[in-house]
Design an enzyme around this catalytic site. Structure first.
Site, PDB file in Angstrom:
ATOM      1  N   SER A  34      -2.295   3.224  -1.192  1.00 54.56           N
ATOM      2  CA  SER A  34      -1.528   3.955  -0.852  1.00 54.56           C
ATOM      3  C   SER A  34      -1.747   5.609  -1.570  1.00 54.56           C
ATOM      4  O   SER A  34      -2.539   5.423  -2.522  1.00 54.56           O
ATOM      5  CB  SER A  34       0.038   3.453  -1.356  1.00 54.56           C
ATOM      6  OG  SER A  34       0.914   4.896  -1.042  1.00 54.56           O
ATOM      7  N   GLY A  37      -4.636   7.012  -4.378  1.00 56.27           N
ATOM      8  CA  GLY A  37      -5.400   5.712  -4.583  1.00 56.27           C
ATOM      9  C   GLY A  37      -6.279   5.567  -3.355  1.00 56.27           C
ATOM     10  O   GLY A  37      -7.382   5.067  -3.573  1.00 56.27           O
ATOM     11  N   TYR A 181      20.671   4.874 -18.769  1.00 56.40           N
ATOM     12  CA  TYR A 181      19.505   4.931 -18.063  1.00 56.40           C
ATOM     13  C   TYR A 181      19.469   6.338 -17.184  1.00 56.40           C
ATOM     14  O   TYR A 181      20.295   6.851 -16.734  1.00 56.40           O
ATOM     15  CB  TYR A 181      19.316   3.996 -16.900  1.00 56.40           C
ATOM     16  CG  TYR A 181      18.090   3.822 -15.976  1.00 56.40           C
ATOM     17  CD1 TYR A 181      17.107   3.328 -16.783  1.00 56.40           C
ATOM     18  CD2 TYR A 181      18.218   4.290 -14.759  1.00 56.40           C
ATOM     19  CE1 TYR A 181      15.688   3.526 -15.925  1.00 56.40           C
ATOM     20  CE2 TYR A 181      16.933   4.222 -14.085  1.00 56.40           C
ATOM     21  CZ  TYR A 181      15.824   3.756 -14.613  1.00 56.40           C
ATOM     22  OH  TYR A 181      14.865   3.715 -13.908  1.00 56.40           O
TER      23      TYR A 181
HETATM   24  N1  LIG Z   1       2.235  11.975  -5.768  1.00 57.52           N
HETATM   25  C1  LIG Z   1       2.472  13.081  -6.910  1.00 57.52           C
HETATM   26  O1  LIG Z   1       2.999  14.118  -6.868  1.00 57.52           O
HETATM   27  C2  LIG Z   1       2.083  12.457  -8.366  1.00 57.52           C
HETATM   28  C3  LIG Z   1       2.302  13.473  -9.310  1.00 57.52           C
HETATM   29  C4  LIG Z   1       1.899  13.011 -10.809  1.00 57.52           C
HETATM   30  C5  LIG Z   1       1.626  11.777 -10.858  1.00 57.52           C
HETATM   31  N2  LIG Z   1       1.221  11.025  -9.737  1.00 57.52           N
HETATM   32  C6  LIG Z   1       0.897   9.670 -10.141  1.00 57.52           C
HETATM   33  O2  LIG Z   1      -0.161   9.349  -9.349  1.00 57.52           O
HETATM   34  C7  LIG Z   1      -0.257   7.862  -9.238  1.00 57.52           C
HETATM   35  C8  LIG Z   1      -0.387   7.396  -7.846  1.00 57.52           C
HETATM   36  O3  LIG Z   1       0.795   7.868  -7.202  1.00 57.52           O
HETATM   37  P1  LIG Z   1       0.832   8.439  -5.657  1.00 57.52           P
HETATM   38  O4  LIG Z   1       1.533   9.607  -5.347  1.00 57.52           O
HETATM   39  O5  LIG Z   1      -0.447   7.942  -4.797  1.00 57.52           O
HETATM   40  O6  LIG Z   1       1.876   7.302  -5.206  1.00 57.52           O
HETATM   41  P2  LIG Z   1       2.104   6.048  -4.122  1.00 57.52           P
HETATM   42  O7  LIG Z   1       1.412   6.545  -2.863  1.00 57.52           O
HETATM   43  O8  LIG Z   1       3.273   5.493  -3.865  1.00 57.52           O
HETATM   44  O9  LIG Z   1       1.172   5.267  -4.786  1.00 57.52           O
HETATM   45  C9  LIG Z   1       1.424   4.380  -5.506  1.00 57.52           C
HETATM   46  C10 LIG Z   1       0.791   3.008  -5.796  1.00 57.52           C
HETATM   47  O10 LIG Z   1       1.216   2.095  -7.039  1.00 57.52           O
HETATM   48  C11 LIG Z   1       1.384   0.855  -6.385  1.00 57.52           C
HETATM   49  N3  LIG Z   1       2.474   0.321  -7.175  1.00 57.52           N
HETATM   50  C12 LIG Z   1       3.822   0.401  -7.370  1.00 57.52           C
HETATM   51  N4  LIG Z   1       4.302  -0.405  -8.185  1.00 57.52           N
HETATM   52  C13 LIG Z   1       3.300  -1.432  -8.419  1.00 57.52           C
HETATM   53  C14 LIG Z   1       3.217  -2.695  -9.101  1.00 57.52           C
HETATM   54  N5  LIG Z   1       4.424  -3.180  -9.572  1.00 57.52           N
HETATM   55  N6  LIG Z   1       2.203  -3.467  -9.077  1.00 57.52           N
HETATM   56  C15 LIG Z   1       1.042  -2.857  -8.453  1.00 57.52           C
HETATM   57  N7  LIG Z   1       0.920  -1.755  -7.850  1.00 57.52           N
HETATM   58  C16 LIG Z   1       2.116  -1.057  -7.742  1.00 57.52           C
HETATM   59  C17 LIG Z   1       1.959   1.218  -4.959  1.00 57.52           C
HETATM   60  O11 LIG Z   1       1.888  -0.173  -4.366  1.00 57.52           O
HETATM   61  P3  LIG Z   1       2.739  -0.077  -2.840  1.00 57.52           P
HETATM   62  O12 LIG Z   1       2.301   0.595  -1.834  1.00 57.52           O
HETATM   63  O13 LIG Z   1       3.059  -1.667  -2.938  1.00 57.52           O
HETATM   64  O14 LIG Z   1       4.404   0.298  -3.258  1.00 57.52           O
HETATM   65  C18 LIG Z   1       1.061   2.050  -4.538  1.00 57.52           C
HETATM   66  O15 LIG Z   1      -0.122   1.627  -4.170  1.00 57.52           O
HETATM   67  C19 LIG Z   1       1.068   7.351  -9.694  1.00 57.52           C
HETATM   68  O16 LIG Z   1       0.621   6.869 -11.312  1.00 57.52           O
HETATM   69  C20 LIG Z   1       1.952   8.421 -10.081  1.00 57.52           C
HETATM   70  O17 LIG Z   1       2.885   8.441 -11.120  1.00 57.52           O
HETATM   71  C21 LIG Z   1       1.614  11.241  -8.449  1.00 57.52           C
END
Ligand SMILES: NC(=O)c1ccc[n+]([C@@H]2O[C@H](COP(=O)([O-])OP(=O)(O)OC[C@H]3O[C@@H](n4cnc5c(N)ncnc54)[C@H](OP(=O)(O)O)[C@@H]3O)[C@@H](O)[C@H]2O)c1
Length: 315
Positions: A34, A37, A181
């Site tokens: 997702s 990633g 929380y």
């Molecule tokens: N998007 C932003 O603006 C932003 C900004 C700052 C930092 N980040 C960081 O960037 C990273 C990627 O985020 P993204 O924006 O690409 O979000 P995303 O599309 O929601 O991707 C998050 C990924 O983490 C996986 N995940 C969540 N819980 C998990 C678990 N228990 N075990 C294994 N995998 C798990 C999700 O799997 P599922 O598909 O199964 O839920 C998904 O593959 C994260 O670490 C986030 O904190 C993002």
């Protein structure tokens, strides 16, 4: 494709990996199914790396691997199941990974959950620090010996966030059992833990071939925001409005993955293990993210709590 002269907000993951040959290397990307990633997997596979895409749902991971193949991405992509919110899953995955793969050369700790309601992992950790920090910490500890055994340069990339700036580590109550929380407070704590983890890793690995980095990927419209919008009519309305109006100030997932790729492959970073990056450039994080006493304390406390959780698992 011509590489950009200077990495910037606009740089994409494919531009960041341009000119890098990763043939013969193995990369592991958590949460590869997702958001950023997917683009991280795409860039690494495009440059020749064999990529292990981990996903909570194998089906979701396979769908992405097939989609990338259909787009013409040539590198091998293997999907493996991993739930970071379940220590038994981390153990099962690590055992299978070590039996079938080497390294990895590049370990991209990308998966994350943001601002969710107060919930707990299978092992009783608060969901955000449990997934984002404890799950990745346990995974890294499992894979470090096989990364060291490679005997060649390897990197660990921890995807943090600028949200670390609003976080504080409470070593006495990491899991919000004794304080009210806060979904954003817990996210900030987990993302601060990501940076402290990368810095402590870099310190412990000084003099070895393994380097560690952390980063903020930018603000990107991905499914990460699902808990922010909420599930009700209001959330759906906000989401629809955003879909219509658009978010011109947001990065695309391809731009969002660029800093992870820079951290994974840039030769300029080889002698800067431990740094935090933003828009593919080294950036000073918040003061709390440079507190090496806290980094060491957090490391010890994480190890202690994981050992307790392991004991419970095996009893
Ligand atoms: N998007 C932003 O603006 C932003 C900004 C700052 C930092 N980040 C960081 O960037 C990273 C990627 O985020 P993204 O924006 O690409 O979000 P995303 O599309 O929601 O991707 C998050 C990924 O983490 C996986 N995940 C969540 N819980 C998990 C678990 N228990 N075990 C294994 N995998 C798990 C999700 O799997 P599922 O598909 O199964 O839920 C998904 O593959 C994260 O670490 C986030 O904190 C993002």
């Amino acid at each position: 494709m011509a590489p950009p002269k200077q990495p910037s907000w606009y740089t994409t993951a494919l531009e960041a990996v341009h000119g890098t040959n990763l043939t013969g290397k193995t990369s592991l990307v958590t949460g590869g199914n997702s958001g950023i990633g997917v683009e991280t997997v795409k860039a690494l596979a495009t440059s020749g790396s064999r990529v292990v895409l981990t996903s909570r749902s194998v089906e979701a991971g396979v769908k992405v691997a097939e989609q990338l193949k259909a787009e013409g991405v040539k590198g091998q992509i293997k999907v493996m199941q991993l739930d970071l919110a379940d220590l038994a899953s981390v153990n099962k995955f690590s055992k299978a990974y070590k039996a079938e793969e080497c390294g990895p050369d590049l370990l991209i700790l990308n998966a994350g959950v943001m601002a969710c309601p107060q919930t707990y992992t299978k092992d009783g950790f608060e969901m955000q620090i449990g997934t984002n920090h404890f799950g990745h910490f346990a995974l890294t500890k499992e894979l470090l010996p096989s990364m060291k055994a490679l005997g060649t340069p390897a990197r660990i990339v921890v995807v943090s966030s600028m949200a670390h700036e609003m976080g504080a580590i409470d070593l006495q109550d990491l899991h919000y059992r004794h304080r009210a929380y806060s979904s954003w407070g817990a996210y900030g704590q987990s993302k601060l833990a990501n940076i402290l983890f990368a810095k402590q890793l870099a310190k412990d690995l000084e003099g070895t071939n393994i380097k560690a980095y952390s980063l903020h990927p930018g603000i990107i419209n991905t499914p990460l925001t699902k808990h922010v919008y909420g599930g009700g009519y209001l959330g759906a309305a906000v989401k629809t409005a955003v879909g219509i109006i658009g978010y011109p100030w947001l990065k695309s997932p391809a731009q969002g993955a660029a800093t992870s790729i820079t951290a994974a492959v840039s030769p300029d970073l080889e002698s800067h293990s431990g740094v935090y990056l933003h828009d593919s450039q080294i950036k000073k994080p918040a003061r709390a993210a440079e507190d090496m006493d806290m980094a060491a304390e957090l490391w010890k406390e994480t190890e202690r709590q994981l050992a307790d959780a392991e004991k419970k698992l095996s009893s």
